[in-house]
Design an enzyme around this catalytic site. Structure first.
Site, short mmCIF file in Angstrom:
data_model
loop_
_atom_site.label_atom_id
_atom_site.label_comp_id
_atom_site.label_asym_id
_atom_site.label_seq_id
_atom_site.Cartn_x
_atom_site.Cartn_y
_atom_site.Cartn_z
N GLU A 144 10.24 1.92 10.01
CA GLU A 144 11.41 2.87 9.78
C GLU A 144 10.69 4.23 9.80
O GLU A 144 9.78 4.42 9.10
CB GLU A 144 11.97 2.58 8.44
CG GLU A 144 12.64 1.15 8.05
CD GLU A 144 13.85 1.02 8.74
OE1 GLU A 144 14.42 1.91 9.14
OE2 GLU A 144 14.32 -0.16 8.93
N LYS A 176 0.84 -1.25 0.01
CA LYS A 176 0.00 0.01 0.19
C LYS A 176 1.01 1.15 -0.09
O LYS A 176 1.54 1.64 1.06
CB LYS A 176 -0.92 0.09 1.18
CG LYS A 176 -1.95 1.13 0.82
CD LYS A 176 -2.63 1.82 1.98
CE LYS A 176 -2.03 2.91 2.87
NZ LYS A 176 -1.81 4.18 1.88
N CYS A 229 14.20 10.93 5.02
CA CYS A 229 14.30 10.62 6.56
C CYS A 229 15.71 10.98 7.44
O CYS A 229 15.79 11.13 8.28
CB CYS A 229 13.96 9.30 6.69
SG CYS A 229 14.74 8.16 5.66
N GLU A 249 10.71 17.03 13.60
CA GLU A 249 11.08 16.72 12.10
C GLU A 249 10.26 17.35 11.01
O GLU A 249 8.98 17.58 11.11
CB GLU A 249 10.98 15.22 12.04
CG GLU A 249 11.40 14.77 10.56
CD GLU A 249 10.86 13.38 10.10
OE1 GLU A 249 9.73 12.80 10.16
OE2 GLU A 249 11.69 12.70 9.44
#
Ligand code: NAD
Length: 497
Positions: free
Chosen positions: A265, A189, A300, A399
């Site tokens: 992750e 997905k 990331c 972040e």
């Protein structure tokens, strides 16, 4: 015809994939519902994408279960799976321009990066795991003479792979390549924001001869398609790349549903530490800029915190700002463009909001700080640099996932390490110094899954990738990735009469 005109004409002619794939059938969502896939390049609608829900998830998982259990893929000799996956990699490579263009139209990254990084690395990833799989051995335990203990690895079964929008094709391949190589069936997905390359990948897998149901691809939103997939009791493994908030949620969903093996992750706030004795400060400054502005900062491992020794901070930051000036956003379809559009309007607003927060909390704006290319109708933000003064500001802790660099000065090695590790994340870090002992000391002291010395974001398929702390668990890439997709079995044989 210029290079830009070439890609613009390709973009006008390209067929946009808009069907999910279950059991080799291309189809709409069972509900018939769709949502608009919008290009961040100009804000225009690219396609109507199936808005899948629990019914589609149930079909995809049921089909993967049947295909896994009948064993035509799982029990295939590793050398044969390897051959099939190598051919798959070649077919992906043969569609490199098409896949790169879909990625650029869908999420706004520069076409040159989509080709040179996303598609190339995806092909290498599939090839690497294919090549590896007939070279992985089991073990024989050091037992007494009257028994034999064998340690083998078996595929988990049905894997749900839920991936993000920043490297849509590559993150999908980091999951599906080791999962398929080890004999699992996968329901993939992609993010609702960037479904196109996953849909095309599913078609290419079939064209390459992967059996029906080995790789199913469904699209839709996290809550309505991702959640039922994560909850599903017949999914044996859940692998996820995305935000820490959703990753935490999925760890609990995995545990409370059927204790499916769950690996996440997640995010990062990576420090890049510059000592005055860095081998080449000019090079370090250029690298510091590309380490945050590459892929519009939607990485990331983006080096979003730049820790610079106070003795060189002003001149070093002037060089970083100069490098940033050369990276102003441009048309993603122009191969000369280094920074493209952010994935969608909400991500652009999120980034602009963080820029406001940085200003309000007293950080000094050194460069950028505004929306760009407004007339295009797309979602662009200037490369932006703040001197925060302290690691406590919001822009040093959270972040942002956009082109915003936060600089913090330091005086001593101990202080640099303390600032670097003062974060909930632990994905990546870098240190620049000519002092060998310091390089080792700092690399050892950094709490991060990947550490680079005198460069940023190096590495290839041969080493594991993943995070410490709230950057996640488990590892992608390398043979370590195979651990996520297999169970270890001990088989004991009595050799006595
Ligand atoms: P996200 O967490 O919002 O979404 C990721 C995926 O999860 C999407 O497919 C989404 O539809 C799905 N999802 C959302 N809610 C869900 C739910 N309740 N149940 C099941 N699925 C759900 O992340 P994003 O915004 O797409 O990606 C950006 C994040 O990804 C950043 O935090 C970035 O650091 C991280 N990332 C990490 C790595 C890594 O390897 N560590 C690599 C790339 C990106």
């Amino acid at each position: 015809m210029s290079d830009l005109q070439y890609w613009q004409s390709q973009a006008e002619a390209i067929l946009i994939p808009n069907r999910i794939i279950i059991n080799a059938q291309s189809r709409h969502a069972l509900s018939g519902k769709t949502y608009d896939c919008i290009s961040p390049i100009d804000g225009k609608i690219l396609a109507a994408i199936p808005d899948c829900d629990e019914q589609d998830v149930n079909q995809a998982v049921a089909n993967s279960r049947v295909v896994f259990d009948e064993g035509s893929w799982a029990m295939l000799a590793p050398a044969k799976r390897k051959k099939c996956l190598l051919h798959f990699a070649e077919c992906v490579s043969a569609h490199a321009e098409e896949l790169a263009l879909l990625e650029t139209l869908d999420m706004g990254k520069p076409i040159s990066d989509a080709l040179a990084v996303d598609v190339s690395a995806s092909v290498r990833c599939i090839r690497w795991h294919a090549e590896a799989i007939d070279k992985v051995y089991g073990e024989v335990a050091p037992t007494a003479n009257d028994e034999l203990g064998m340690v083998t690895r078996e595929p988990l079964g049905v894997i749900a792979a839920i991936v993000p929008w920043n490297f849509p094709l590559l993150m999908a391949c980091w999951k599906i390549a080791p999962a398929l190589a080890t004999g699992n069936c996968v329901v993939l997905k992609p993010s609702e924001k960037s479904p196109l390359t996953a849909l095309r990948l599913g078609q290419i897998a079939l064209e390459a001869g992967l059996p029906a149901g080995v790789l199913n691809v469904i699209t839709g939103y996290g809550k309505t398609a991702g959640e039922p997939l994560a909850q599903h009791p017949d999914v044996d493994g859940l692998v996820f790349t995305g935000s820490t908030a959703v990753g935490k949620h999925l760890l609990s969903v995995g545990a409370l549903s059927n204790m499916k093996r769950t690996y996440v992750e997640c995010g990062g706030k990576s420090p890049n530490i510059i000592f005055p004795d860095a081998p080449n400060l000019d090079k370090a400054a250029k690298a510091a800029a590309s380490a945050i502005f590459f892929n519009q900062g939607e990485v990331c491992t983006a080096a979003s915190r730049l820790l610079v020794h106070n003795s060189i901070k002003d001149s070093f930051m002037a060089s970083v700002a100069e490098a940033a000036r050369a990276m102003e956003p441009g048309n993603p379809l122009d191969p000369a463009t280094q920074m493209g559009a952010l994935v969608d309007e909400s991500q652009m607003q999120r980034v602009l909001n963080y820029i406001d927060v940085g200003k309000q909390e007293g950080a000094a704006l050194l460069h950028g700080g505004a929306q760009s290319l407004v007339d295009t109708g797309g979602f662009y933000v200037q490369p932006t640099i703040f001197d925060a003064g302290t690691n406590k500001l919001t822009i040093a802790q959270e972040e942002i996932f956009g082109p915003v660099l936060t600089c913090i000065g330091f005086d001593t090695e101990e202080e640099a390490l303390a600032i670097a590790n003062d974060t909930q994340y632990g994905l990546a870090a870098a240190v620049w110094t000519s002092n060998l002992a310091r390089a080792h000391r700092v690399a050892k002291g950094l709490k991060a899954g990947s550490v680079w010395v005198n460069y940023y974001d190096g590495g290839d398929m041969t080493a594991p990738f993943g995070g410490f702390k709230q950057s996640g668990n488990g590892r992608d890439k390398s043979l370590h990735a195979l651990e996520k997709y297999t169970e270890v079995k001990a088989t004991w044989i009595n050799l006595a009469d």
